[in-house]
Design a protein around this motif. Structure first.
Motif, mmCIF file in Angstrom:
data_model
loop_
_atom_site.group_PDB
_atom_site.id
_atom_site.type_symbol
_atom_site.label_atom_id
_atom_site.label_comp_id
_atom_site.label_asym_id
_atom_site.label_seq_id
_atom_site.Cartn_x
_atom_site.Cartn_y
_atom_site.Cartn_z
ATOM 1 N N GLN A 34 -0.846 15.768 24.994
ATOM 2 C CA GLN A 34 0.435 15.627 24.307
ATOM 3 C C GLN A 34 1.086 14.274 24.606
ATOM 4 O O GLN A 34 1.764 13.710 23.754
ATOM 5 C CB GLN A 34 1.360 16.761 24.742
ATOM 6 N N LEU A 51 -3.722 8.082 10.735
ATOM 7 C CA LEU A 51 -2.790 8.227 11.850
ATOM 8 C C LEU A 51 -2.850 6.997 12.755
ATOM 9 O O LEU A 51 -1.814 6.471 13.172
ATOM 10 C CB LEU A 51 -3.103 9.504 12.639
ATOM 11 N N LYS A 54 -0.960 4.204 11.123
ATOM 12 C CA LYS A 54 0.497 4.430 11.169
ATOM 13 C C LYS A 54 1.050 4.079 12.541
ATOM 14 O O LYS A 54 2.111 3.498 12.666
ATOM 15 C CB LYS A 54 0.834 5.884 10.845
ATOM 16 N N LYS A 113 0.409 18.394 13.463
ATOM 17 C CA LYS A 113 1.853 18.179 13.606
ATOM 18 C C LYS A 113 2.154 16.689 13.529
ATOM 19 O O LYS A 113 3.103 16.275 12.859
ATOM 20 C CB LYS A 113 2.365 18.760 14.919
ATOM 21 N N ARG A 114 1.358 15.872 14.193
ATOM 22 C CA ARG A 114 1.555 14.423 14.145
ATOM 23 C C ARG A 114 1.326 13.877 12.739
ATOM 24 O O ARG A 114 2.045 12.990 12.286
ATOM 25 C CB ARG A 114 0.657 13.721 15.159
ATOM 26 N N LYS A 116 1.913 15.448 10.030
ATOM 27 C CA LYS A 116 3.110 15.835 9.292
ATOM 28 C C LYS A 116 4.293 14.942 9.694
ATOM 29 O O LYS A 116 5.030 14.475 8.843
ATOM 30 C CB LYS A 116 3.444 17.301 9.554
ATOM 31 N N ASP A 117 4.459 14.693 10.996
ATOM 32 C CA ASP A 117 5.559 13.851 11.477
ATOM 33 C C ASP A 117 5.481 12.445 10.920
ATOM 34 O O ASP A 117 6.499 11.817 10.637
ATOM 35 C CB ASP A 117 5.550 13.797 13.017
ATOM 36 N N PHE A 118 4.273 11.914 10.743
ATOM 37 C CA PHE A 118 4.086 10.579 10.189
ATOM 38 C C PHE A 118 3.936 10.602 8.662
ATOM 39 O O PHE A 118 3.589 9.587 8.064
ATOM 40 C CB PHE A 118 2.865 9.896 10.829
ATOM 41 N N ARG A 119 4.178 11.763 8.073
ATOM 42 C CA ARG A 119 4.141 11.951 6.617
ATOM 43 C C ARG A 119 2.794 11.550 6.004
ATOM 44 O O ARG A 119 2.732 10.919 4.955
ATOM 45 C CB ARG A 119 5.278 11.203 5.958
#
Length: 121
Positions: A34, A51, A54, A113-114, A116-119
Motif C-alpha cells: 500500500q 498507471l 500517470k 482502486k488506484r 479508478k483514483d487516477f481516472r
C-alpha cells in the motif's frame, strides 16, 4: 522458503521469518504494498503502463504503446498437462501458497482502486 514467496519478500521479515506468523507477514506485506508509489500486475499490462505514466509522466516518455500478452509461460505448461494430473497439484499449490493468494487478491483490489483514483478506468 519457496512457498508464499511474495508475502515473505514484501513483509518486513526478509528471510528471518521464524519469529513471525504467516498472518503477521501478510499484514506487513499488505501495508508495504500500500505504501509503494507504484506496482503493476502482469495480466493487466496495458493498465499497468497507463498507471505508470500517470504517476511518473512528468519526465518519462515511452517510444510506443506496450503490447499486452495474453499468454504466460506457466499457462503454456499447465495447458499441456493432463487434467487428472494438474488438479491435485493445483490444490496443493493453493494450499501451500494461501498467503500469496490472499496478498494477490488485496493487490488486485488496490491496483483497481488506484486505476479508478487516477481516472484510468
Amino acid at each position: 522458503m519457496g512457498n508464499n514467496r511474495q508475502t515473505l519478500l514484501l513483509s518486513d521479515s526478509g528471510y528471518d521469518c521464524e519469529n513471525k506468523t504467516g498472518e503477521q507477514m501478510l499484514e506487513e506485506a499488505k501495508k508495504n504494498l500500500q505504501s509503494m508509489a507504484f506496482f503493476g500486475l502482469t495480466e493487466y499490462q496495458n493498465y499497468t503502463q497507463k498507471l505508470f505514466l500517470k504517476i511518473f509522466s512528468k519526465n518519462f516518455k515511452l517510444a510506443e504503446e506496450f503490447a499486452q500478452s495474453n499468454r504466460t509461460f506457466a499457462e503454456t505448461f499447465i495447458n499441456k498437462q493432463n487434467d487428472t494430473v494438474q488438479i491435485p497439484y493445483l490444490e496443493e499449490i493453493k494450499r501451500l501458497n494461501k498467503l500469496d493468494i490472499e496478498l494477490y487478491s488485496f493487490a488486485k483490489e488496490l491496483f483497481f482502486k488506484r486505476l479508478k483514483d487516477f481516472r484510468i478506468v
